[in-house]
Design a protein around this motif. Structure first.
Motif, short mmCIF file in Angstrom:
data_model
loop_
_atom_site.label_atom_id
_atom_site.label_comp_id
_atom_site.label_asym_id
_atom_site.label_seq_id
_atom_site.Cartn_x
_atom_site.Cartn_y
_atom_site.Cartn_z
N LEU A 43 14.22 3.63 -17.08
CA LEU A 43 13.49 2.78 -16.14
C LEU A 43 12.12 2.46 -16.73
CD1 LEU A 43 13.42 1.59 -13.18
CD2 LEU A 43 12.31 3.73 -12.52
N GLY A 44 11.87 1.19 -17.00
CA GLY A 44 10.55 0.74 -17.43
C GLY A 44 9.70 0.44 -16.22
N VAL A 45 8.55 1.09 -16.10
CA VAL A 45 7.69 0.95 -14.92
C VAL A 45 6.31 0.47 -15.34
CG1 VAL A 45 6.68 2.13 -12.94
CG2 VAL A 45 8.92 2.86 -13.81
N LEU A 70 7.71 5.16 -4.54
CA LEU A 70 8.28 5.30 -5.87
C LEU A 70 8.14 6.72 -6.40
CD1 LEU A 70 9.72 3.69 -8.07
CD2 LEU A 70 7.49 3.19 -9.08
N GLU A 71 7.02 7.36 -6.12
CA GLU A 71 6.81 8.74 -6.58
C GLU A 71 7.88 9.68 -6.02
OE1 GLU A 71 4.98 11.97 -8.55
OE2 GLU A 71 4.68 9.80 -8.79
N THR A 124 5.28 8.48 -11.56
CA THR A 124 4.90 7.06 -11.58
C THR A 124 3.57 6.80 -10.90
OG1 THR A 124 6.29 6.73 -9.62
CG2 THR A 124 7.26 6.18 -11.74
N SER A 125 3.18 7.65 -9.94
CA SER A 125 1.91 7.42 -9.23
C SER A 125 0.70 7.65 -10.12
CB SER A 125 1.83 8.30 -7.99
OG SER A 125 1.82 9.67 -8.35
N ALA A 126 0.89 8.29 -11.29
CA ALA A 126 -0.22 8.51 -12.21
C ALA A 126 -0.62 7.25 -12.96
CB ALA A 126 0.14 9.61 -13.21
N PRO A 167 0.80 -1.23 0.00
CA PRO A 167 0.00 0.00 0.00
C PRO A 167 0.83 1.28 0.00
CG PRO A 167 -0.13 -1.11 2.13
CD PRO A 167 0.53 -2.06 1.19
N GLU A 168 2.09 1.22 0.40
CA GLU A 168 2.95 2.40 0.39
C GLU A 168 3.82 2.49 -0.87
OE1 GLU A 168 3.01 4.92 2.49
OE2 GLU A 168 1.45 4.05 3.76
#
Length: 393
Positions: A208-210, A183-184, A190-192, A177-178
């Motif tokens: 970086l592939g996320v 990561l953001e 990334t959180s989008a 959950p965190e």
């Protein structure tokens, strides 16, 4: 092409066949390969075990502790044993749809889809994730099956399609959950992402592939980057006190609670997608029009119904049951466990099994034989612990 996509080009060729003069007496068993973070894992106290041809960390502080930490904060898993492949060239969509039942032509750039490699009899060769990455498709396949998958793709992809294996790419999974907030902080933007979407970011001059995906049932990300940068990146993530390293043991208990099948245990070449409860991976339109390997065999199961189904089970008491245990309805053996263990989240044993279709309704009472003793069990819905994927606000 992006530097993160460079890899070993895999030409099509005939499978190797031993000549009459060759023998098996000289064959040596190869030692497990080492992960790019092997020294890093050992320095952090990991207990390493052979898995899928690699030395893998099974635990650091303990499986239950790592499981619970991932459920409440964020666990960092090294999954670099997985196969990272790319398929490109004119006609790549058509070529992939000839081998898998997914409707990849409908995927927009950055979208991901769970799919299956099937044989001509409808048996599952592997389950995998396919991502539309713009000018190519990215595939993440199971570590234990990646060389078989590569051979299969080599054999059946048309000559004009390019297959690359990115052996120089590491893969980490940040789950819990965190995870998004962690990561953001170090990779803004990334959180989008939402569940089953992917994008490329720059971190410390490294591509970086996320992807917002994972194998724990929790929200989280899988992170692909060059092996030269993976230790720096792992250390940067662990600077956040909300993150702890987690091993294979916690990954397995989390995926069992999430009702996610593990290839080689819950899935195999003798398993079809319908019996495995994976009909969602068969695009509805393509079930009807076919055109993919194994369609005829799978269509028969869809039409007549499977003889057995994969189900979830909860057990009474404290004793867990393991893979291979027989499932009984009264005095009749009706199935077999494929995965089982203690659920740290629920506090009691759970399992998955293939059971005769007549005994798969939710709340059906069954028994599991363990060391000559029958343990009461009950069919439960899956996921056994609800998923917490982030699908957007």
């Amino acid at each position: 092409m992006d530097k993160a996509l460079h890899g070993e080009a895999l030409p099509h060729r005939e499978p190797c066949v031993l000549s009459d003069t060759e023998t098996e007496t000289e064959i040596e068993v190869e030692a497990p390969a080492l992960l790019p973070l092997d020294v890093w894992h050992r320095a952090k106290g990991a207990r390493m075990v052979p898995f899928a041809g690699y030395e893998m960390p099974i635990q650091y502080d303990g499986i239950v502790a790592e499981h619970n930490w991932t459920r409440t904060a964020a666990g960092l898993f090294d999954v670099s044993h997985m196969g990272q492949l790319t398929v490109s060239g004119e006609g790549a969509v058509k070529a992939l749809e000839a081998l898998m039942p997914g409707d990849f032509s409908e995927l927009s750039a950055g979208r991901m889809r769970y799919s299956l490699l099937l044989n001509a009899d409808g048996g599952i060769l592997d389950d995998l994730i396919v991502t539309h990455a713009g000018d190519h498709f990215a595939l993440v396949v199971n570590g234990a099956m990646k060389w078989d998958d590569i051979a299969h793709l080599r054999e059946f992809l048309p000559d004009e399609i390019t297959l690359n294996h990115h052996a120089d790419q590491a893969l980490l999974a940040l789950q819990g959950p965190e995870a998004a907030r962690v990561l953001e902080r170090i990779v803004p933007g990334t959180s989008a992402l939402t569940f089953m979407t992917a994008a490329t970011f720059d971190w410390d001059s490294t591509t970086l592939g996320v992807s917002r995906s994972g194998y724990t049932g929790e929200d989280g990300f899988e992170l692909s980057l060059h092996t030269d940068a993976v230790e720096r990146f792992a250390n940067a993530i662990l600077e956040d006190e909300r993150v702890r390293p987690a091993g294979l043991g916690a990954r397995d208990s989390l995926r069992l609670e999430a009702g996610l099948p593990l290839y080689g245990h819950d899935l195999s070449q003798s398993t079809d997608p319908v019996s495995a409860g994976l009909t969602f991976a068969l695009s509805k339109a393509r079930r009807e029009r076919g055109g993919w390997m194994g369609h005829e065999a799978v269509a028969k199961v869809l039409s007549h119904g499977p003889a057995q189904k994969r189900i979830g089970l909860t057990l009474e008491g404290r004793q867990p049951a393991r893979e291979g245990a027989q499932v009984f309805a009264g005095d009749t053996a009706v199935g077999q466990l494929t995965s089982g263990g203690h659920s740290p989240t629920l506090g009691y044993p759970i399992a998955m099994a293939y059971v005769d279709a007549a005994h798969t309704a939710i709340d059906t009472a069954l028994e599991i034989e363990v060391r000559g003793k029958r343990l009461p069990a009950r069919v439960t819905k899956m996921p056994i612990v609800p998923h917490r994927y982030f699908r957007g606000k």
